[in-house]
Scaffold this motif. Structure first.
Motif, PDB file in Angstrom:
ATOM      1  N   GLY A 161       0.827  -1.202   0.000  1.00 24.50           N
ATOM      2  CA  GLY A 161       0.000   0.000   0.000  1.00 24.50           C
ATOM      3  C   GLY A 161       0.860   1.250   0.000  1.00 24.50           C
ATOM      4  N   SER A 206       0.206  -1.157  -9.736  1.00 23.12           N
ATOM      5  CA  SER A 206      -0.632  -0.012  -9.378  1.00 23.12           C
ATOM      6  C   SER A 206       0.259   1.011  -8.697  1.00 23.12           C
ATOM      7  CB  SER A 206      -1.761  -0.435  -8.433  1.00 23.12           C
ATOM      8  OG  SER A 206      -1.221  -1.087  -7.285  1.00 23.12           O
ATOM      9  N   ARG A 208      -0.319   2.160  -5.811  1.00 23.89           N
ATOM     10  CA  ARG A 208      -0.208   1.777  -4.400  1.00 23.89           C
ATOM     11  C   ARG A 208       0.846   0.698  -4.193  1.00 23.89           C
ATOM     12  NH1 ARG A 208      -4.953  -1.189  -5.775  1.00 23.89           N
ATOM     13  NH2 ARG A 208      -4.742  -3.414  -5.322  1.00 23.89           N
ATOM     14  N   GLU A 238      -8.736   2.878  -2.988  1.00 17.35           N
ATOM     15  CA  GLU A 238      -7.464   3.240  -3.620  1.00 17.35           C
ATOM     16  C   GLU A 238      -7.403   4.738  -3.898  1.00 17.35           C
ATOM     17  OE1 GLU A 238      -5.260   2.745  -7.951  1.00 17.35           O
ATOM     18  OE2 GLU A 238      -6.930   1.427  -7.441  1.00 17.35           O
ATOM     19  N   ASP A 241      -6.892   6.522  -0.547  1.00 14.27           N
ATOM     20  CA  ASP A 241      -5.523   6.319  -0.035  1.00 14.27           C
ATOM     21  C   ASP A 241      -4.511   7.135  -0.832  1.00 14.27           C
ATOM     22  OD1 ASP A 241      -6.549   4.581   1.813  1.00 14.27           O
ATOM     23  OD2 ASP A 241      -5.851   2.748   0.801  1.00 14.27           O
ATOM     24  N   CYS A 242      -4.718   7.232  -2.137  1.00 17.52           N
ATOM     25  CA  CYS A 242      -3.804   8.014  -2.972  1.00 17.52           C
ATOM     26  C   CYS A 242      -3.884   9.495  -2.611  1.00 17.52           C
ATOM     27  CB  CYS A 242      -4.130   7.796  -4.440  1.00 17.52           C
ATOM     28  SG  CYS A 242      -2.932   8.531  -5.581  1.00 17.52           S
ATOM     29  N   PRO A 250      -5.590   9.107  -8.139  1.00 15.25           N
ATOM     30  CA  PRO A 250      -4.613   8.244  -8.829  1.00 15.25           C
ATOM     31  C   PRO A 250      -4.318   8.652 -10.271  1.00 15.25           C
ATOM     32  CG  PRO A 250      -6.097   6.906  -7.538  1.00 15.25           C
ATOM     33  CD  PRO A 250      -6.640   8.307  -7.468  1.00 15.25           C
TER      34      PRO A 250
END
Length: 453
Positions: A161, A206, A208, A238, A241-242, A250
């Motif tokens: 991650g 990815s 992540r 995702e 988190d990005c 993202p």
């Protein structure tokens, strides 16, 4: 000896009485309005074979085995835990058997070239095989055995991650650093060089899973013009988190930090805003859509109409291989848009007016670009990657021109495709791959072994 179609879709449209001669896996001569010559094989409806731009072939072994809820809310992330259990059991022999079965089914569905997004590199503990590319070689062997065209996309995977420094224990067999990744791709290149028409690309799992500096370094492991693939914005978690890690979404982050161009394929890109849609289209990157898998996992729906309206390029892939059906990928792509927008024929082009033709042509062009192959179609000098439909099929009865594609996409039954050629060789006859029985036997044995462990 030649091949004669009553009607065929050429780059400039439908033509009747099309006669082909093949040489070295390519179309050497093409005549329109031609009668069949003595000895010609005669078929009815000819189409160019479709690229499958995104596959994890080993996941074919879990098709239908994850359709029950866990104790808590079920999501992509709970499905992923189940998938990891399978991934950590698969041996090299089993991988080859499973991939071969997936490739047989792809050819039977009209996919003639596959982009294998391959991250099952090492043993379950992360220990390297004697040949670092052992698992890649098994994918290559399955492609050779079944005859499908292959763009191999070895995947770089380095962390669990955005805030992690390492992978989880159940991700050990995915891990490479840029140096070991370079050695792996070089070993795979040696084996792939023996396969006519094969392409070696680059894939980062990815944002992540790959630090940006490592992505830049590892990109140099393959040719400068090679295709570049990455999963992106598949899940809302995702995206969140990005944003937390970088301050950007993202796709926004990728486009700001990398020179994204026509070599790139952004897989899924499900959760994008309008500015990201416009920016992807402007970059000429292809979006890799996998509607069956995205629906199965509950991912969400990519804003395909917005993307198409600004000239965006897309193709389709079978991803988890929960069901391998080219026409259904196209159908579900359109149906998802219809459900979301409460409208019909959402992706139809004003040029053709046919939704089936628009979807088929767009996915053929975009998928070819994403896999690093020329979208030549049925033309002199083009690869002889061909699909034949049964004109006497009940759901094609009385159709001609684009109505054939509309019926193929929206009314297709499993028996509508009768013959498929890849690189000039007949791989599917009377709807069945020529090696289906042998490959199926190997797959059954691999699956039985996996389910016992």
């Amino acid at each position: 000896m030649g091949i004669h179609f009553k009607t065929a879709l050429l780059p400039d449209g439908w033509k009747n009485d099309v006669r082909l001669e093949l040489d070295g896996g390519r179309i050497s001569t093409l005549s329109e309005g031609a009668a069949p010559s003595p000895g010609d094989e005669r078929f009815e409806v000819g189409l160019p074979g479709m690229p499958n731009l995104h596959s994890h072939s080993f996941q074919r072994a879990m098709a239908g085995l994850a359709e029950y809820p866990g104790k808590g809310p079920d999501s992509f992330w709970t499905w992923r835990d189940l998938m990891y259990r399978l991934a950590n059991k698969v041996t090299p022999d089993e991988l080859e058997a499973i991939a071969a079965q997936a490739f047989v089914e792809m050819l039977e569905a009209g996919f003639t070239h596959v982009g294998e997004f391959h991250y099952l590199h090492h043993d379950a503990g992360g220990r390297h095989f004697g040949d670092l590319a052992e698992m890649s070689n098994r994918i290559i062997a399955a492609a050779e055995r079944t005859g499908i065209g292959l763009t191999l996309l070895p995947v770089l995977y380095m962390r669990s991650g955005f805030d992690a420094l390492d992978v989880r224990d159940d991700q050990r067999r995915f891990f490479n650093d840029p140096d070991s990744y370079a050695r792996l791709t070089e070993a795979a290149r040696t084996h792939l060089s023996q396969v006519p028409g094969a392409v070696l690309g680059f894939a980062a799992h990815s944002l992540r899973a790959v630090p940006e500096d490592a992505l830049r370094q590892a990109r140099g492991a393959v040719d400068a013009e090679a295709p570049i693939h990455i999963h992106i914005a598949e899940q809302t978690a995702e995206v969140n988190d990005c944003i937390a890690a970088t301050g950007q979404r993202p796709v926004e982050r990728l486009l700001s930090e990398f020179e994204v161009d026509s070599r790139w394929c952004l897989v899924h890109a499900t959760h994008v805003d309008r500015s990201e849609v416009d920016a992807i289209a402007a970059s000429r990157a292809c979006v890799g859509l996998c509607p069956i898998t995205e629906a199965n996992l509950g991912d969400g729906i990519f804003p395909a109409r917005q993307f198409a309206e600004v000239g965006g390029r897309y193709g389709v892939g079978s991803d988890s291989n929960v069901r391998i059906d080219m026409s259904e990928e196209l159908r579900l792509l359109e149906y998802g848009q219809r459900l979301q927008l409460q409208a019909r024929n959402v992706l139809s082009s004003s040029d053709s007016g046919s939704t089936g033709r628009t979807l088929y042509s767009a996915a053929f062009q975009g998928g070819s670009a994403a896999l690093g192959i020329e979208p030549e179609g049925i033309a002199v000098g083009g690869r002889a990657d061909l699909v034949s439909l049964r004109l006497n099929h009940l759901d094609l009865d009385g159709r001609q021109g684009d109505a054939l594609l509309d019926s193929f996409v929206f009314a297709n039954k499993a028996d509508m495709i009768d013959t498929v050629w890849r690189n000039g060789r007949k791989r599917v006859a009377d709807g069945r791959h020529v090696s289906r029985a042998e490959v199926g036997s190997g797959y059954r044995g691999a699956l039985a072994s996996l389910l016992e462990r």
